[in-house]
Design a protein around this motif. Structure first.
Motif, short mmCIF file in Angstrom:
data_model
loop_
_atom_site.label_atom_id
_atom_site.label_comp_id
_atom_site.label_asym_id
_atom_site.label_seq_id
_atom_site.Cartn_x
_atom_site.Cartn_y
_atom_site.Cartn_z
N PHE A 268 35.13 38.06 54.13
CA PHE A 268 35.00 39.60 54.50
C PHE A 268 34.80 40.21 52.91
CE2 PHE A 268 37.39 37.87 57.98
CZ PHE A 268 36.56 38.29 59.19
N CYS A 269 33.46 40.18 52.35
CA CYS A 269 33.48 40.72 51.08
C CYS A 269 32.23 41.59 50.91
CB CYS A 269 33.21 39.45 50.35
SG CYS A 269 31.78 38.34 50.60
N PHE A 270 31.70 41.98 51.81
CA PHE A 270 30.78 42.92 51.82
C PHE A 270 31.37 44.46 51.96
CE2 PHE A 270 27.11 39.97 53.73
CZ PHE A 270 27.23 38.90 52.56
N ILE A 271 31.76 44.91 50.79
CA ILE A 271 32.25 46.07 50.71
C ILE A 271 31.80 47.26 49.59
CG2 ILE A 271 34.77 47.33 50.05
CD1 ILE A 271 35.92 44.73 51.26
N TYR A 272 31.26 48.28 49.90
CA TYR A 272 30.93 49.31 48.81
C TYR A 272 32.17 49.66 48.29
CZ TYR A 272 26.18 48.97 50.82
OH TYR A 272 24.80 48.59 51.51
N GLU A 273 32.43 49.79 47.03
CA GLU A 273 33.69 50.46 46.36
C GLU A 273 33.39 52.03 46.73
OE1 GLU A 273 36.37 49.31 45.17
OE2 GLU A 273 35.65 47.49 45.86
N ALA A 274 32.13 52.57 46.99
CA ALA A 274 32.28 53.80 47.32
C ALA A 274 32.70 54.16 48.72
CB ALA A 274 30.71 54.37 47.34
N ASN A 275 32.56 53.12 49.35
CA ASN A 275 33.16 53.28 50.95
C ASN A 275 34.78 53.40 50.79
OD1 ASN A 275 30.72 53.04 51.82
ND2 ASN A 275 31.23 51.19 53.39
N ILE A 276 35.41 52.51 49.77
CA ILE A 276 36.71 52.84 49.60
C ILE A 276 37.06 54.02 49.09
CG2 ILE A 276 38.79 51.87 48.46
CD1 ILE A 276 37.49 50.12 50.60
N TRP B 151 27.09 53.26 54.96
CA TRP B 151 27.34 53.59 53.70
C TRP B 151 28.28 55.16 54.09
CZ3 TRP B 151 27.31 52.98 48.59
CH2 TRP B 151 27.19 54.22 47.73
N PHE B 152 29.63 54.98 53.96
CA PHE B 152 30.50 55.99 54.39
C PHE B 152 30.35 57.31 53.82
CE2 PHE B 152 34.47 52.87 55.37
CZ PHE B 152 33.42 52.45 56.50
#
Length: 452
Positions: free
Chosen positions: A263-271, A434-435
């Protein structure tokens, strides 16, 4: 003023070597003590891993549709205020798509560095460069870097074909590294079916970047000093301004985020958006941990559950912990690979069927060709959550479809788009969100209010 040297690294098509050149350029200048910030055009989870390793700084997306022009401007302005060099890696070809890399370069006045795979051409490079430079009037331009070049004679043929000698910024060799361990540049950053292998999966990732950075150091582009780079300085506006205030709809809540090889498809902008919403974010590994951390909501991002299906199925303790979370009615938002892991089973490309967590009815089947690709928008009441879809599997589920993430140009199609399934407290879809495009919709998916 936020003035800083900047380059858009683009190409005539995909597969030319943009990511390798961008990461190498970032690594080269970072080694020389410069503060480099790298951005990636378009929705991409994997290239940023390499750019973050190369630059030592967070990497965010720029996309005139998905993230929006105002978001792009704010991120560029803030980065320019703290960096010595900005690098923006393009996507596909320079003018491909409705909101192309060329559009972004022109909107913000950022010079374009064209990377061209010249392995099978000579003087024709000049025609390609002429076309890229002059196809659209007023395009900011830096020059061309020829990639995968056979040797000095080949490089001279390529250079001689240019109408303007000042366009030449050098050539990268076909094989990078020493005679014993040299690799094709394409092999330096290896790929799999959804794109590049993430940098953290390769123990020698930094050595790979150093090898191509060393090769780049011998080119006119690589020999540029800080003073030389000022020819590409761009004014990104006045003092960086903060983002619009986000109502802390998740204040006092803890959001657990799955983050490991599966599970590595993470936008840091989402965090960042989750934290701006007031959430406490905790990461965990479904592959290795025995239980969820204490949390009020769960985000299962995309990734490669198909490559780790056996290990996920074997971690029954984690599966039981997830079941307890769902049984308690706590919200789950699962994207693409996160959704697949929740299903009852997956049929792999070799035909083998592997059981999964079984928290969402249905099964996934891997295919050898793309099932869907492109931008998507999810309407949630008066809010629109933007993002994209990109997957090789198909899913068959009897779960209720409560909404669909649709193409921007077919938003009214009643049967189009990616299904958003709702099953108890679970919302799941192939849609990658894109949160920042709608913090309110994001908060709703994670339980702040009624979902879609």
């Amino acid at each position: 003023m936020s003035r800083c040297p900047a380059l858009v690294i683009a190409a005539p098509a995909s597969g030319q070597g943009k990511t390798t050149v961008t990461a190498a350029l970032a690594r080269l200048h970072t080694r020389q003590g410069r503060r480099v910030r790298v951005f990636k055009c378009g929705p991409d989870f994997l290239d940023p891993h390499w750019h973050q390793l190369a630059s030592g700084a967070p990497v965010h997306q720029l996309d005139l549709w998905m993230t929006g022009a105002a978001d792009c401007a704010q991120r560029l302005r803030a980065a320019a205020a703290e960096a010595d060099l900005l690098l923006i890696e393009g996507v596909m070809g320079l003018f491909d798509g409705e909101h192309s890399v060329g559009d972004l370069a022109q909107r913000f006045g950022i010079p374009v560095l064209a990377v061209v795979d010249a392995s099978a051409m000579g003087g024709t490079l000049g025609a390609i460069v002429h076309g890229l430079r002059y196809y659209r009037a007023g395009l900011p331009w830096a020059g061309v870097l020829a990639n995968r070049v056979a040797g000095d004679r080949h490089a001279q043929m390529l250079r001689d074909g240019l109408a303007d000698a000042a366009d030449w910024l050098g050539a990268l060799p076909r094989v990078v590294g020493d005679a014993a361990g040299g690799r094709e540049p394409g092999g330096l950053l290896p790929e799999r079916h959804l794109g590049l292998v993430a940098a953290h999966e390769l123990p020698d990732a930094l050595q790979r970047l150093d090898a191509v950075a060393d090769a780049l150091a011998g080119t006119p582009l690589g020999r540029m000093s800080a003073a030389d780079l000022q020819r590409w300085a761009v004014d990104f506006g006045g003092t960086p301004v903060g983002r619009a205030t986000i109502t802390p709809l998740l204040a006092g809540r803890t959001v657990a985020v799955a983050a490991d090889e599966a599970f590595c498809f993470i936008y840091e902008a989402n965090i960042d958006t989750l934290q701006q919403l007031g959430a406490r974010v905790v990461r965990f590994s479904p592959l290795r941990d025995a239980a969820l951390p204490a949390c009020d909501a769960l985000w299962l991002p995309g990734g490669y559950p198909e490559l780790h299906a056996d290990a996920l199925a074997a971690n029954t303790a984690m599966r039981d912990s997830l079941q307890a979370h769902v049984t308690a009615g706590r919200p789950v938002w699962a994207e693409c690979g996160g959704m697949m892991a929740l299903l009852e089973s997956i049929t792999l490309a070799d035909g083998r069927r592997v059981p999964l967590w079984g928290l969402l009815p249905g099964q996934a089947t891997m295919q050898r060709r793309l099932a869907a690709l492109g931008p998507r928008a999810l309407r949630m009441g008066t809010h629109e959550l933007r993002g994209h879809t990109f997957h090789y599997s198909i899913t068959d589920s009897p779960a209720a479809v409560c909404a669909r993430a649709q193409r921007p140009d077919h938003a009214g199609a009643p049967d189009g788009g990616e299904a958003v399934y709702r099953h108890g407290s679970i919302h799941a879809s192939y849609f990658h969100a894109w949160f920042a495009s709608s913090p309110q919709a994001t908060a709703a998916l994670l339980g702040a209010e009624a979902g879609p």
